[in-house]
Design an enzyme around this catalytic site. Structure first.
Site, PDB file in Angstrom:
ATOM      1  N   HIS A 141      19.228 -10.247  78.558  1.00  9.47           N
ATOM      2  CA  HIS A 141      19.799  -9.364  77.538  1.00  9.47           C
ATOM      3  C   HIS A 141      19.378  -9.854  76.146  1.00  9.47           C
ATOM      4  CE1 HIS A 141      22.597  -6.520  75.794  1.00  9.47           C
ATOM      5  NE2 HIS A 141      22.958  -7.486  74.955  1.00  9.47           N
ATOM      6  N   SER A 178      19.831 -13.919  76.245  1.00 10.86           N
ATOM      7  CA  SER A 178      20.665 -14.583  77.248  1.00 10.86           C
ATOM      8  C   SER A 178      20.216 -14.160  78.639  1.00 10.86           C
ATOM      9  CB  SER A 178      22.139 -14.150  77.091  1.00 10.86           C
ATOM     10  OG  SER A 178      22.600 -14.342  75.766  1.00 10.86           O
ATOM     11  N   ASN A 186      20.185 -11.055  85.009  1.00  9.03           N
ATOM     12  CA  ASN A 186      19.790 -10.075  84.001  1.00  9.03           C
ATOM     13  C   ASN A 186      19.363 -10.812  82.743  1.00  9.03           C
ATOM     14  OD1 ASN A 186      19.503  -7.481  82.780  1.00  9.03           O
ATOM     15  ND2 ASN A 186      21.484  -7.749  81.768  1.00  9.03           N
ATOM     16  N   GLY A 191      31.068  -6.430  85.243  1.00 13.92           N
ATOM     17  CA  GLY A 191      31.108  -5.922  83.875  1.00 13.92           C
ATOM     18  C   GLY A 191      29.723  -5.613  83.332  1.00 13.92           C
TER      19      GLY A 191
HETATM   20  C1  GRF Z   1      14.264  -6.426  77.080  1.00 15.24           C
HETATM   21  O1  GRF Z   1      14.554  -6.497  75.713  1.00 15.24           O
HETATM   22  C2  GRF Z   1      15.474  -6.806  77.866  1.00 15.24           C
HETATM   23  O2  GRF Z   1      16.242  -7.780  77.252  1.00 15.24           O
HETATM   24  C3  GRF Z   1      16.226  -5.525  77.940  1.00 15.24           C
HETATM   25  O3  GRF Z   1      15.238  -4.541  78.088  1.00 15.24           O
HETATM   26  C4  GRF Z   1      14.014  -5.013  77.536  1.00 15.24           C
HETATM   27  C5  GRF Z   1      12.968  -4.931  78.610  1.00 15.24           C
HETATM   28  O4  GRF Z   1      11.688  -5.189  78.144  1.00 15.24           O
HETATM   29  N1  GRF Z   1      17.201  -5.596  78.985  1.00 15.24           N
HETATM   30  P1  GRF Z   1      10.503  -5.274  79.175  1.00 15.24           P
HETATM   31  O5  GRF Z   1      10.487  -3.990  80.004  1.00 15.24           O
HETATM   32  O6  GRF Z   1      10.679  -6.486  80.034  1.00 15.24           O
HETATM   33  O7  GRF Z   1       9.256  -5.367  78.323  1.00 15.24           O
END
Ligand code: GRF
Length: 217
Positions: A109, A136, A107, A143
Site C-alpha cells: 500500500h 507498507s 498487500n 479490513g
Molecule cells: C501501487 O502503488 C500499489 O501500492 C497500489 O497499486 C499500485 C500498483 O502499481 N496498491 P503496479 O501495478 O504494481 O505498478
C-alpha cells in the site's frame, strides 16, 4: 520452493519486481500464476514475457464478490500456491479468499499505514500536508489495509510534489519492500504475533535508518 500467486489489475510494476527478484534468486520462491481481473492489463503481458501462467479473470462475469473469489481460490489452488500477493489488485476480497489462504495473503500500500488506507493513499497524504509518507507491506485481514505490518519505508514529501511525482518516488520503495518481504516470508523468518510481526534477524541497528528493509539487508 515456495509458490507465489500474484493478483494484479494494472501496470504490474510490483509484479515485475517480484518476477525479477525470483529470477535473480533474491527471492527464494517462484511465481506460480498471475491472475488479473482486467483483460489486456500490462501485468498479464509481464507474466507472459516471464513465461509464468497468466490468467485473465474478468470480475464482470460473476454474480457476487464471493463467486468471484471462489474462482480465484480454485485457480490459486490449481497452481498449488502457498502465498498470495496482491500487487495493485483493485478489488475488495471476501472471506472466501481470506479463509482459503488465512494469514497467507500480502498487500502493498502506498502510505505509511495505518495512515491513509483505501484507494487514494498518496492523494490523502498530500492533502493532509504530511512531510513524510511511504509504503507498507502488510498481511491482509478482513479490513481495508488494516492487517499486521511487515515492512515499511519512509519517503519524504518534497516541495512541489503532486500525486504523480510522489507516487512515483514511493513506487521505487514499494518494489524494494515487497521483494524483501516475500523473500523473508519464503525463508520462514516472519512470525505473526497478534498484530505485531517478529522478523528473525531484524533486531539490530537502532536508529540506523528509517527505512525498515535496510535493517534486514
Ligand atoms: C501501487 O502503488 C500499489 O501500492 C497500489 O497499486 C499500485 C500498483 O502499481 N496498491 P503496479 O501495478 O504494481 O505498478
Amino acid at each position: 520452493m515456495m509458490r507465489v500467486g500474484v493478483l494484479a489489475s494494472g501496470s504490474g510494476s510490483n509484479l515485475q519486481a517480484i518476477l525479477d527478484g525470483c529470477a535473480a534468486r533474491a527471492i527464494p520462491a517462484e511465481v506460480a500464476v498471475v491472475i488479473c481481473n482486467v483483460p489486456g492489463a500490462r501485468a498479464l503481458q509481464r507474466a507472459e514475457a516471464a513465461k509464468v501462467p497468466a490468467v485473465a479473470l474478468p470480475h464482470q462475469k460473476f454474480k457476487s464478490r464471493e463467486d468471484y473469489d471462489r474462482e480465484l481460490v480454485a485457480v490459486l489452488q490449481r497452481h498449488r500456491v502457498d502465498l498470495v500477493c496482491l500487487a495493485g489488485f483493485m478489488r475488495l476480497i471476501t472471506p472466501v479468499l481470506l479463509g482459503a489462504f488465512q494469514n497467507r495473503i500480502l498487500n502493498i500500500h502506498p502510505s505509511l499505514l495505518p495512515a491513509f488506507p483505501g484507494m487514494h493513499g498518496v492523494r490523502q497524504a498530500l492533502a493532509a500536508g504530511v512531510r513524510v509518507s511511504g509504503c507498507s507491506v502488510h498481511v491482509v485481514d478482513e479490513g481495508c489495509d488494516t492487517g499486521p505490518l511487515l515492512i515499511q519505508a519512509a519517503v519524504p514529501v518534497l516541495e512541489g510534489d503532486d500525486e504523480e511525482t510522489l507516487a512515483a518516488r514511493i513506487l521505487v520503495q514499494e518494489h524494494r519492500c515487497y521483494t524483501r518481504a516475500i523473500s523473508l516470508w519464503a525463508q520462514g523468518r516472519i512470525h505473526l504475533e497478534g498484530r505485531r510481526v517478529r522478523i528473525d534477524g531484524a533486531a539490530g541497528a537502532p536508529g540506523r535508518t528509517i527505512s525498515s528493509p535496510e535493517l534486514l539487508d
